[in-house]
Design a protein around this motif. Structure first.
Motif, PDB file in Angstrom:
ATOM      1  N   PRO A   1     -24.750 100.537  48.069  1.00 13.20           N
ATOM      2  CA  PRO A   1     -24.226  99.163  48.049  1.00 13.20           C
ATOM      3  C   PRO A   1     -23.222  98.913  46.925  1.00 13.20           C
ATOM      4  O   PRO A   1     -22.268  98.161  47.097  1.00 13.20           O
ATOM      5  N   GLN A   2     -23.414  99.551  45.762  1.00 16.65           N
ATOM      6  CA  GLN A   2     -22.481  99.327  44.648  1.00 16.65           C
ATOM      7  C   GLN A   2     -21.076  99.821  44.988  1.00 16.65           C
ATOM      8  O   GLN A   2     -20.085  99.290  44.493  1.00 16.65           O
ATOM      9  N   ALA A   3     -20.980 100.806  45.864  1.00 20.99           N
ATOM     10  CA  ALA A   3     -19.676 101.329  46.256  1.00 20.99           C
ATOM     11  C   ALA A   3     -18.960 100.399  47.220  1.00 20.99           C
ATOM     12  O   ALA A   3     -17.745 100.494  47.394  1.00 20.99           O
ATOM     13  N   LEU A   4     -19.690  99.489  47.847  1.00 20.64           N
ATOM     14  CA  LEU A   4     -19.118  98.648  48.891  1.00 20.64           C
ATOM     15  C   LEU A   4     -18.900  97.209  48.449  1.00 20.64           C
ATOM     16  O   LEU A   4     -18.614  96.338  49.261  1.00 20.64           O
ATOM     17  N   ALA A   5     -19.018  96.961  47.154  1.00 19.32           N
ATOM     18  CA  ALA A   5     -18.869  95.605  46.636  1.00 19.32           C
ATOM     19  C   ALA A   5     -17.481  95.034  46.920  1.00 19.32           C
ATOM     20  O   ALA A   5     -17.327  93.844  47.160  1.00 19.32           O
ATOM     21  N   SER A   6     -16.459  95.882  46.908  1.00 17.92           N
ATOM     22  CA  SER A   6     -15.086  95.447  47.178  1.00 17.92           C
ATOM     23  C   SER A   6     -14.292  96.644  47.702  1.00 17.92           C
ATOM     24  O   SER A   6     -14.777  97.773  47.681  1.00 17.92           O
ATOM     25  N   LEU A   7     -13.081  96.375  48.149  1.00 18.65           N
ATOM     26  CA  LEU A   7     -12.231  97.481  48.605  1.00 18.65           C
ATOM     27  C   LEU A   7     -11.881  98.412  47.440  1.00 18.65           C
ATOM     28  O   LEU A   7     -11.751  99.621  47.619  1.00 18.65           O
ATOM     29  N   GLU A   8     -11.767  97.856  46.240  1.00 20.83           N
ATOM     30  CA  GLU A   8     -11.438  98.677  45.079  1.00 20.83           C
ATOM     31  C   GLU A   8     -12.598  99.613  44.725  1.00 20.83           C
ATOM     32  O   GLU A   8     -12.390 100.782  44.403  1.00 20.83           O
ATOM     33  N   THR A   9     -13.847  99.114  44.779  1.00 21.57           N
ATOM     34  CA  THR A   9     -14.982  99.998  44.504  1.00 21.57           C
ATOM     35  C   THR A   9     -15.136 101.032  45.613  1.00 21.57           C
ATOM     36  O   THR A   9     -15.517 102.173  45.354  1.00 21.57           O
ATOM     37  N   LEU A  10     -14.803 100.636  46.848  1.00 22.47           N
ATOM     38  CA  LEU A  10     -14.812 101.598  47.946  1.00 22.47           C
ATOM     39  C   LEU A  10     -13.799 102.709  47.690  1.00 22.47           C
ATOM     40  O   LEU A  10     -14.098 103.894  47.881  1.00 22.47           O
ATOM     41  N   ASP A  11     -12.597 102.336  47.239  1.00 21.57           N
ATOM     42  CA  ASP A  11     -11.559 103.336  46.954  1.00 21.57           C
ATOM     43  C   ASP A  11     -12.043 104.350  45.921  1.00 21.57           C
ATOM     44  O   ASP A  11     -11.888 105.553  46.097  1.00 21.57           O
ATOM     45  N   THR A  12     -12.632 103.848  44.852  1.00 24.17           N
ATOM     46  CA  THR A  12     -13.132 104.740  43.800  1.00 24.17           C
ATOM     47  C   THR A  12     -14.207 105.654  44.332  1.00 24.17           C
ATOM     48  O   THR A  12     -14.199 106.862  44.098  1.00 24.17           O
ATOM     49  N   TRP A  13     -15.146 105.092  45.083  1.00 27.76           N
ATOM     50  CA  TRP A  13     -16.247 105.885  45.641  1.00 27.76           C
ATOM     51  C   TRP A  13     -15.729 106.916  46.648  1.00 27.76           C
ATOM     52  O   TRP A  13     -16.128 108.073  46.633  1.00 27.76           O
ATOM     53  N   ALA A  14     -14.808 106.487  47.512  1.00 32.09           N
ATOM     54  CA  ALA A  14     -14.300 107.376  48.550  1.00 32.09           C
ATOM     55  C   ALA A  14     -13.561 108.565  47.958  1.00 32.09           C
ATOM     56  O   ALA A  14     -13.699 109.693  48.421  1.00 32.09           O
ATOM     57  N   ARG A  15     -12.783 108.317  46.916  1.00 34.32           N
ATOM     58  CA  ARG A  15     -12.072 109.436  46.275  1.00 34.32           C
ATOM     59  C   ARG A  15     -13.068 110.395  45.627  1.00 34.32           C
ATOM     60  O   ARG A  15     -12.890 111.599  45.688  1.00 34.32           O
ATOM     61  N   GLY A  16     -14.126 109.854  45.034  1.00 34.93           N
ATOM     62  CA  GLY A  16     -15.146 110.712  44.420  1.00 34.93           C
ATOM     63  C   GLY A  16     -15.942 111.470  45.459  1.00 34.93           C
ATOM     64  O   GLY A  16     -16.280 112.647  45.273  1.00 34.93           O
ATOM     65  N   ALA A  17     -16.233 110.828  46.588  1.00 32.58           N
ATOM     66  CA  ALA A  17     -17.009 111.481  47.654  1.00 32.58           C
ATOM     67  C   ALA A  17     -16.223 112.596  48.314  1.00 32.58           C
ATOM     68  O   ALA A  17     -16.802 113.526  48.875  1.00 32.58           O
ATOM     69  N   ALA A  18     -14.912 112.506  48.228  1.00 34.36           N
ATOM     70  CA  ALA A  18     -14.068 113.521  48.860  1.00 34.36           C
ATOM     71  C   ALA A  18     -13.977 114.783  48.032  1.00 34.36           C
ATOM     72  O   ALA A  18     -13.589 115.826  48.532  1.00 34.36           O
TER      73      ALA A  18
END
Length: 197
Positions: free
Chosen positions: A179-196
């Motif tokens: 859930p912390q990764a989905l708080a905003s599009l910006e947190t999603l961007d950070t999480w998605a780059r790390g998950a990749a």
């Protein structure tokens, strides 16, 4: 180290080593591009480089060789999916990998977050999936994305925003997503780059 254009010039002049060096330089990126979208990423990488071989004299240098290569890879992917879907209409802007493939072969995910992201990406229309994977995993900027997807920069920014929103919605629907990764599009961007990674 020689730059891409030097290698391409050598390749165009008949030096096969220049072509092999370009292939080696971009193999991992091409494999990553195809691995979450089809069962045979190695074959798709090979078909992309065969298409590059046929079109190597058409590259005019208006963009980077990498951008040109991803444009060809995108076209090869869509050609491949259309071939698989002869009996059904395929539209990369609305058809997702999850809809058109009964099973999607992927390499073992590096971690659970990568697996979650891959699963969410596969539910998006292929056009959005491709756009986001290039943006997050290959760090392709807006100008290069605009060229790859044959659109204007302003249109690409809007399409990228819609794709990021669609990915966030898909992740929110998955209760396993952090859930912390989905708080905003910006947190999603950070999480998605790390998950990749």
């Amino acid at each position: 180290m020689e730059n891409d254009l030097d290698l391409l010039t050598r390749w165009r002049a008949g030096d096969q080593a220049g072509g092999r060096d370009l292939f080696a330089r971009y193999f991992d990126q091409m494999h990553r591009f195809f691995s979450n979208k089809c069962n045979e990423p190695d074959e798709m990488v090979q078909s992309t480089f065969m298409a590059l071989l046929k079109a190597r004299d058409q590259f005019a240098g208006r963009s980077s060789f990498r951008t040109y290569m991803f444009t060809i890879a995108r076209n090869e992917l869509y050609r491949h999916v259309r071939t698989l879907q002869r009996e059904r209409q395929f539209d990369p802007e609305v058809s997702s990998i999850a809809q058109i493939a009964t099973t999607v072969g992927t390499r073992l995910a590096r971690n659970q977050e990568h697996q979650l992201m891959c699963a969410a990406l596969r539910t998006l229309p292929l056009e959005q999936q491709t756009l986001l994977e290039l943006h997050y995993w290959e760090d392709v900027d807006i100008a290069a994305l605009s060229e790859i997807f044959e659109t204007e920069n302003a249109t690409m920014r809007m399409r990228l925003h819609r794709a990021r929103t669609a990915l966030r919605d898909a992740m929110l629907a998955d209760k396993a997503a952090p859930p912390q990764a989905l708080a905003s599009l910006e947190t999603l961007d950070t999480w998605a780059r790390g998950a990749a990674r």
